[in-house]
Scaffold this motif. Structure first.
Motif, PDB file in Angstrom:
ATOM      1  N   TYR A 107       0.824  -1.206   0.000  1.00 15.87           N
ATOM      2  CA  TYR A 107       0.000   0.000   0.000  1.00 15.87           C
ATOM      3  C   TYR A 107       0.863   1.262   0.000  1.00 15.87           C
ATOM      4  O   TYR A 107       0.519   2.243  -0.664  1.00 15.87           O
ATOM      5  CB  TYR A 107      -0.944   0.020   1.188  1.00 15.87           C
ATOM      6  CG  TYR A 107      -2.014  -1.049   1.157  1.00 15.87           C
ATOM      7  CD1 TYR A 107      -2.435  -1.635  -0.034  1.00 15.87           C
ATOM      8  CD2 TYR A 107      -2.619  -1.470   2.329  1.00 15.87           C
ATOM      9  CE1 TYR A 107      -3.408  -2.602  -0.047  1.00 15.87           C
ATOM     10  CE2 TYR A 107      -3.613  -2.435   2.325  1.00 15.87           C
ATOM     11  CZ  TYR A 107      -4.001  -3.007   1.129  1.00 15.87           C
ATOM     12  OH  TYR A 107      -4.977  -3.952   1.110  1.00 15.87           O
ATOM     13  N   GLY A 109       1.970   1.781  -3.438  1.00 18.32           N
ATOM     14  CA  GLY A 109       0.851   2.303  -4.223  1.00 18.32           C
ATOM     15  C   GLY A 109       0.636   3.790  -3.984  1.00 18.32           C
ATOM     16  O   GLY A 109       0.353   4.548  -4.914  1.00 18.32           O
ATOM     17  N   TRP A 134       0.886   6.361  -7.067  1.00 21.72           N
ATOM     18  CA  TRP A 134      -0.255   7.185  -7.464  1.00 21.72           C
ATOM     19  C   TRP A 134      -0.060   8.645  -7.094  1.00 21.72           C
ATOM     20  O   TRP A 134      -0.606   9.532  -7.766  1.00 21.72           O
ATOM     21  CB  TRP A 134      -1.551   6.630  -6.909  1.00 21.72           C
ATOM     22  CG  TRP A 134      -1.876   5.322  -7.561  1.00 21.72           C
ATOM     23  CD1 TRP A 134      -1.887   4.096  -6.987  1.00 21.72           C
ATOM     24  CD2 TRP A 134      -2.166   5.108  -8.947  1.00 21.72           C
ATOM     25  NE1 TRP A 134      -2.182   3.139  -7.922  1.00 21.72           N
ATOM     26  CE2 TRP A 134      -2.351   3.726  -9.138  1.00 21.72           C
ATOM     27  CE3 TRP A 134      -2.281   5.949 -10.052  1.00 21.72           C
ATOM     28  CZ2 TRP A 134      -2.658   3.178 -10.368  1.00 21.72           C
ATOM     29  CZ3 TRP A 134      -2.589   5.393 -11.289  1.00 21.72           C
ATOM     30  CH2 TRP A 134      -2.770   4.031 -11.434  1.00 21.72           C
ATOM     31  N   SER A 153       2.034   9.825  -9.958  1.00 23.61           N
ATOM     32  CA  SER A 153       1.189   9.886 -11.154  1.00 23.61           C
ATOM     33  C   SER A 153       0.243  11.090 -11.109  1.00 23.61           C
ATOM     34  O   SER A 153       0.054  11.785 -12.122  1.00 23.61           O
ATOM     35  CB  SER A 153       0.383   8.594 -11.283  1.00 23.61           C
ATOM     36  OG  SER A 153      -0.510   8.673 -12.362  1.00 23.61           O
ATOM     37  N   GLN A 171      -7.537  11.731 -16.359  1.00 29.21           N
ATOM     38  CA  GLN A 171      -6.418  10.930 -15.858  1.00 29.21           C
ATOM     39  C   GLN A 171      -5.935  11.448 -14.501  1.00 29.21           C
ATOM     40  O   GLN A 171      -5.590  10.667 -13.610  1.00 29.21           O
ATOM     41  CB  GLN A 171      -5.249  10.927 -16.846  1.00 29.21           C
ATOM     42  CG  GLN A 171      -5.514  10.150 -18.109  1.00 29.21           C
ATOM     43  CD  GLN A 171      -6.239  11.000 -19.163  1.00 29.21           C
ATOM     44  OE1 GLN A 171      -6.473  12.195 -18.961  1.00 29.21           O
ATOM     45  NE2 GLN A 171      -6.616  10.377 -20.255  1.00 29.21           N
ATOM     46  N   ILE A 209      -8.488  10.401 -11.815  1.00 29.14           N
ATOM     47  CA  ILE A 209      -8.388   8.964 -11.528  1.00 29.14           C
ATOM     48  C   ILE A 209      -7.159   8.691 -10.672  1.00 29.14           C
ATOM     49  O   ILE A 209      -7.206   7.907  -9.719  1.00 29.14           O
ATOM     50  CB  ILE A 209      -8.374   8.149 -12.838  1.00 29.14           C
ATOM     51  CG1 ILE A 209      -9.759   8.205 -13.484  1.00 29.14           C
ATOM     52  CG2 ILE A 209      -7.946   6.706 -12.581  1.00 29.14           C
ATOM     53  CD1 ILE A 209      -9.846   7.574 -14.837  1.00 29.14           C
ATOM     54  N   SER A 210      -6.044   9.357 -10.980  1.00 29.79           N
ATOM     55  CA  SER A 210      -4.844   9.204 -10.159  1.00 29.79           C
ATOM     56  C   SER A 210      -5.073   9.694  -8.741  1.00 29.79           C
ATOM     57  O   SER A 210      -4.635   9.066  -7.772  1.00 29.79           O
ATOM     58  CB  SER A 210      -3.666   9.961 -10.789  1.00 29.79           C
ATOM     59  OG  SER A 210      -3.312   9.407 -12.026  1.00 29.79           O
ATOM     60  N   LEU A 257      -7.978   9.799  -7.217  1.00 29.10           N
ATOM     61  CA  LEU A 257      -8.877   8.836  -6.595  1.00 29.10           C
ATOM     62  C   LEU A 257      -8.115   7.605  -6.116  1.00 29.10           C
ATOM     63  O   LEU A 257      -8.293   7.150  -4.980  1.00 29.10           O
ATOM     64  CB  LEU A 257      -9.979   8.425  -7.581  1.00 29.10           C
ATOM     65  CG  LEU A 257     -10.905   7.307  -7.100  1.00 29.10           C
ATOM     66  CD1 LEU A 257     -11.798   7.806  -5.977  1.00 29.10           C
ATOM     67  CD2 LEU A 257     -11.724   6.783  -8.256  1.00 29.10           C
ATOM     68  N   LEU A 258      -7.245   7.057  -6.964  1.00 20.19           N
ATOM     69  CA  LEU A 258      -6.468   5.884  -6.569  1.00 20.19           C
ATOM     70  C   LEU A 258      -5.476   6.218  -5.457  1.00 20.19           C
ATOM     71  O   LEU A 258      -5.214   5.384  -4.582  1.00 20.19           O
ATOM     72  CB  LEU A 258      -5.760   5.289  -7.781  1.00 20.19           C
ATOM     73  CG  LEU A 258      -6.698   4.573  -8.751  1.00 20.19           C
ATOM     74  CD1 LEU A 258      -5.984   4.229 -10.043  1.00 20.19           C
ATOM     75  CD2 LEU A 258      -7.266   3.330  -8.116  1.00 20.19           C
ATOM     76  N   LEU A 259      -4.954   7.439  -5.458  1.00 19.84           N
ATOM     77  CA  LEU A 259      -4.096   7.880  -4.364  1.00 19.84           C
ATOM     78  C   LEU A 259      -4.881   7.884  -3.051  1.00 19.84           C
ATOM     79  O   LEU A 259      -4.390   7.410  -2.020  1.00 19.84           O
ATOM     80  CB  LEU A 259      -3.526   9.267  -4.654  1.00 19.84           C
ATOM     81  CG  LEU A 259      -2.739   9.939  -3.535  1.00 19.84           C
ATOM     82  CD1 LEU A 259      -1.494   9.140  -3.216  1.00 19.84           C
ATOM     83  CD2 LEU A 259      -2.387  11.362  -3.934  1.00 19.84           C
ATOM     84  N   VAL A 278      -7.565   6.077  -2.352  1.00 19.90           N
ATOM     85  CA  VAL A 278      -7.886   4.689  -1.999  1.00 19.90           C
ATOM     86  C   VAL A 278      -6.692   4.023  -1.325  1.00 19.90           C
ATOM     87  O   VAL A 278      -6.817   3.402  -0.266  1.00 19.90           O
ATOM     88  CB  VAL A 278      -8.338   3.899  -3.254  1.00 19.90           C
ATOM     89  CG1 VAL A 278      -8.353   2.401  -2.983  1.00 19.90           C
ATOM     90  CG2 VAL A 278      -9.698   4.371  -3.717  1.00 19.90           C
ATOM     91  N   PHE A 279      -5.504   4.144  -1.938  1.00 19.62           N
ATOM     92  CA  PHE A 279      -4.319   3.511  -1.356  1.00 19.62           C
ATOM     93  C   PHE A 279      -3.923   4.163  -0.033  1.00 19.62           C
ATOM     94  O   PHE A 279      -3.442   3.480   0.870  1.00 19.62           O
ATOM     95  CB  PHE A 279      -3.151   3.524  -2.346  1.00 19.62           C
ATOM     96  CG  PHE A 279      -3.171   2.345  -3.272  1.00 19.62           C
ATOM     97  CD1 PHE A 279      -2.490   1.191  -2.953  1.00 19.62           C
ATOM     98  CD2 PHE A 279      -3.880   2.400  -4.459  1.00 19.62           C
ATOM     99  CE1 PHE A 279      -2.516   0.092  -3.800  1.00 19.62           C
ATOM    100  CE2 PHE A 279      -3.909   1.312  -5.311  1.00 19.62           C
ATOM    101  CZ  PHE A 279      -3.230   0.149  -4.978  1.00 19.62           C
TER     102      PHE A 279
END
Length: 97
Positions: free
Chosen positions: A24, A27, A31, A34, A47, A50-51, A53-55, A57-58
């Motif tokens: 994690y 990640g 992210w 990114s 993009q 989304i990066s 959002l994933l940041l 989440v992780f």
């Protein structure tokens, strides 16, 4: 008192949680980089969001794993744990006649 099998399973779960926590953390770094890169190249793009959002989440997963590990931590007693028998040689006991 917990059985030996339960103790082994507990230790395996803690080790696995440590491994997952490092995944994690990687990640979050990936992210984060990114999101920064796409935010620099194309601010407000799909993009970038989304990066981000994933940041998020992780980051949430990393914080959750850290909280669980903190809860599973053994209480500190201020002295080292006793892991094995002493290396001192026991004196032979002689029967008195």
């Amino acid at each position: 008192m917990a059985s030996m099998t339960e103790r082994i399973m507990f230790l395996r779960a803690v080790r696995q949680l440590h491994r997952v926590r490092s995944l994690y953390a990687a990640g979050v770094l990936l992210w984060g980089a990114s999101a920064a890169w796409t935010g620099w190249q194309a601010p407000g793009s799909r993009q970038m969001w989304i990066s981000v959002l994933l940041l998020a989440v992780f980051t949430g997963l990393l914080v959750t794993a850290g909280v669980f590990l903190r809860g599973l931590e053994a209480p500190r007693t201020g002295r080292p744990a006793h892991h094995a028998a002493s290396r001192k040689r026991a004196r032979p006991h002689h029967a008195h006649a």
